[in-house]
Design a protein around this motif. Sequence first.
Motif, PDB file in Angstrom:
ATOM      1  N   PHE A  39       0.822  -1.219   0.000  1.00 32.75           N
ATOM      2  CA  PHE A  39       0.000   0.000   0.000  1.00 32.75           C
ATOM      3  C   PHE A  39       0.853   1.266   0.000  1.00 32.75           C
ATOM      4  CE2 PHE A  39      -3.149  -2.752   2.586  1.00 32.75           C
ATOM      5  CZ  PHE A  39      -3.558  -3.389   1.438  1.00 32.75           C
ATOM      6  N   GLU A  40       2.093   1.141  -0.413  1.00 33.16           N
ATOM      7  CA  GLU A  40       2.937   2.321  -0.453  1.00 33.16           C
ATOM      8  C   GLU A  40       2.965   2.943  -1.850  1.00 33.16           C
ATOM      9  OE1 GLU A  40       6.659   1.089   1.229  1.00 33.16           O
ATOM     10  OE2 GLU A  40       5.699   1.053   3.209  1.00 33.16           O
ATOM     11  N   VAL A  41       3.112   4.279  -1.863  1.00 37.39           N
ATOM     12  CA  VAL A  41       3.192   4.986  -3.139  1.00 37.39           C
ATOM     13  C   VAL A  41       4.612   4.872  -3.671  1.00 37.39           C
ATOM     14  CG1 VAL A  41       2.856   7.174  -4.318  1.00 37.39           C
ATOM     15  CG2 VAL A  41       1.434   6.604  -2.353  1.00 37.39           C
ATOM     16  N   GLU A  42       4.742   4.425  -4.911  1.00 31.56           N
ATOM     17  CA  GLU A  42       6.078   4.289  -5.498  1.00 31.56           C
ATOM     18  C   GLU A  42       6.431   5.453  -6.406  1.00 31.56           C
ATOM     19  OE1 GLU A  42       5.897   0.464  -7.415  1.00 31.56           O
ATOM     20  OE2 GLU A  42       6.356  -0.594  -5.546  1.00 31.56           O
ATOM     21  N   ASP A  43       5.415   6.079  -6.986  1.00 37.03           N
ATOM     22  CA  ASP A  43       5.690   7.089  -8.009  1.00 37.03           C
ATOM     23  C   ASP A  43       4.487   8.003  -8.181  1.00 37.03           C
ATOM     24  OD1 ASP A  43       7.757   7.777  -9.745  1.00 37.03           O
ATOM     25  OD2 ASP A  43       7.867   5.718 -10.517  1.00 37.03           O
TER      26      ASP A  43
END
Lengths: 320, 389
Positions: free
Chosen positions: A257-261
């Motif tokens: 659930f992490e934002v990569e870009d």
Amino acid sequence: MKLIALAAATLLAAPALADEIWVTNEKDDTISVIDIDTLEVVRTIPTGERPRGITFSKDHSVVYICASDSDAVQVMDPETGEILHDLPSGEDPEQFVLHPDNRRLYIANEDDAITTVVDTETRKVIAQIDVGIEPEGMAVSPDGTIAITTSETTNMAHWIDTESEQLFANTLVDSRPRHAEFVKEGSELWVSSEIGGTITVFDVATQAEKGKIRFEIQGVHPDRVQPVGFELTDDEKTAFVALGPSNHLAVINADTFEVEDYILVGRRVWHMEFNADKSLLFTTNGVSGDVTVVDVAKRKAIKTIKVGRFPWGAALRPTN
Amino acid sequence: MFRLFQMLFLALALPQVVSAAIEVPVVYLKQDVPRPPVLSNLDPIPDDLGSAGADLGLADNMTTGKFLGHTYTLETIVVPEGGDWIASAKQALALSPYVILDAPSDLLLGVADLPEAKDALLFNATSPDVALRNESCRANLLHTLPSNRMRTDALVQFFVKRRWTTLALISGAHPQDQAFAESLKQSVTKFGLELKAEKEWVFNADMRRNAAQEVPLFTQDLGEYDALLLADELDDFGRYIAYNTWIARPVAGSDGLRPVAWSDVVEQWGAVQMQNRFHELTGRDMRSEDYAAWAAFRSLGEAVTRTQSDDPATLRDYILSDAFELAGFKGRPMNYRGWNGQLRQPIPLVTGRAVVATAPLEGFLHQVSELDTLGIDQPESKCTAFDED
């Protein structure tokens, strides 16, 4: 006149054609058809008033369009662009989802706080379900047992048992939920909240919240980061989330659930659709009146295509 | 535990209820105030101005509440001219600790200072008085209508953006006009623009011709300016100024380009849906006071939904916390200034036909919230009643 249009449509439809992205233009009462090979608009088709939700039947023989201000779901022949008939949709249909049985259409009636279930074959209303205020986001589980309506002002996901067509749970999410999708073979439900600025992830078996996705874009005030539509890649490892007036897409790791870009696209980005092999993503940008084409592997916008005013929904039409 | 309950209810085929039943009574308390005569009767003030917004808030909260076992009621009490305001306020507070107030500012303070109101949660939905949010603030009184300063700051931001740097002002003689004019001047100073000329609208029996014919001459000695400000909060003369000025300039303030909490021309950010709901309920367009009363009732509803409580202290704490957010159809989450109880909100700048811009305008930055570029900010605030929180 109609004959010419028909002839032209047939001509266009004749050769081995590229797949298409169909985009509804909310304030032009039209659909812009984008050729995926040339990335150009090849057809503009008139619709009813204020077209928003758009989806094809499973065999792509017809396309369903929410003509909100015409209070109808229109059924169109995608070859000719001709409206075959209207479905009884209830008032102000905004968004809908087609059940895996390819018959039942679950429609959010935004002004009436109702979800209408229509049989697309008999063209009859099967059920109307009281939901919260301003229903919008619609989803159905891959096995077809659960349908979801999210309500923008009530701030809930309403869980509908598709056998009884009745609610069996109501779960709170953050402010102004806009879009819902079942992911990971239907084990998770994701709901985006535009004003809350989050995506809430539910465990479908228990309807319990299991995670929350948040966004932060450098140089953009958090108030303007407003998640709306989202789509996942085939392996369901990556999600692309439209962040409204921040004019960005977020690329999310669907496991952590992490934002990569973040990818800069057009203004007030609403919804999106992949091409068939999911190498390209097409976003509808409401305010700038265009569609951004994103290279999925490179995570870069590669082209902007001018469409009509206030593009809203997008749907893929494979032609092979 | 929660899950167990839910499954139990599922098994019993009672889907909706996942929490204890809560009933929240709310009172809308209004003082009828006489209105001075105005030049035109084209736009009558609706009798249910304000209270109709509370009606919509009730309907919205009830729809959400039915899925949670929460019910809301609304009692509207209207005190006639010359009626006993304080007695009615006590009556309202005996019915509920949640009261939405529609009255001039001195009457609001009279209610807030009652011993019966000590633990109540009051909402000011109709008074734009800056002092109520500043030196006269009360810990039990929240404000959902924007203050005059929020409105005038919004308007002046627009002038800055447009580089309309010199202004002139015509103000009416009523206290409301004077308060708005004073606020306009403070905003002009705050954002570094220049007020070059100022006149008071004091036409009386000496006026030989109609207002429209007087205006070119009346505005002749204002000299050069980029925009003409009008402080005419009772809607008396303002409508006759546009197109009649000596030099060709836009008008703004109480008429022309108006900073408002709400207007029927607001349509973005899902506003159309609320306009439709309001229209269906009342048969008329939604105005700022209606919006503020709606926002007050919805704030309570949002707090009840999230806290599952009907305790005034719990709800007040939640409403003033960072966790609170109200989706107010103006494009951003709205919450309250914890230091003076004012609802932060965007201010649309509207004409009769369209939204021209929405403040805060792009480029006006703030370390806490861009919305705090509108109105008196914390460092300059004289409000201390919220300090112990």
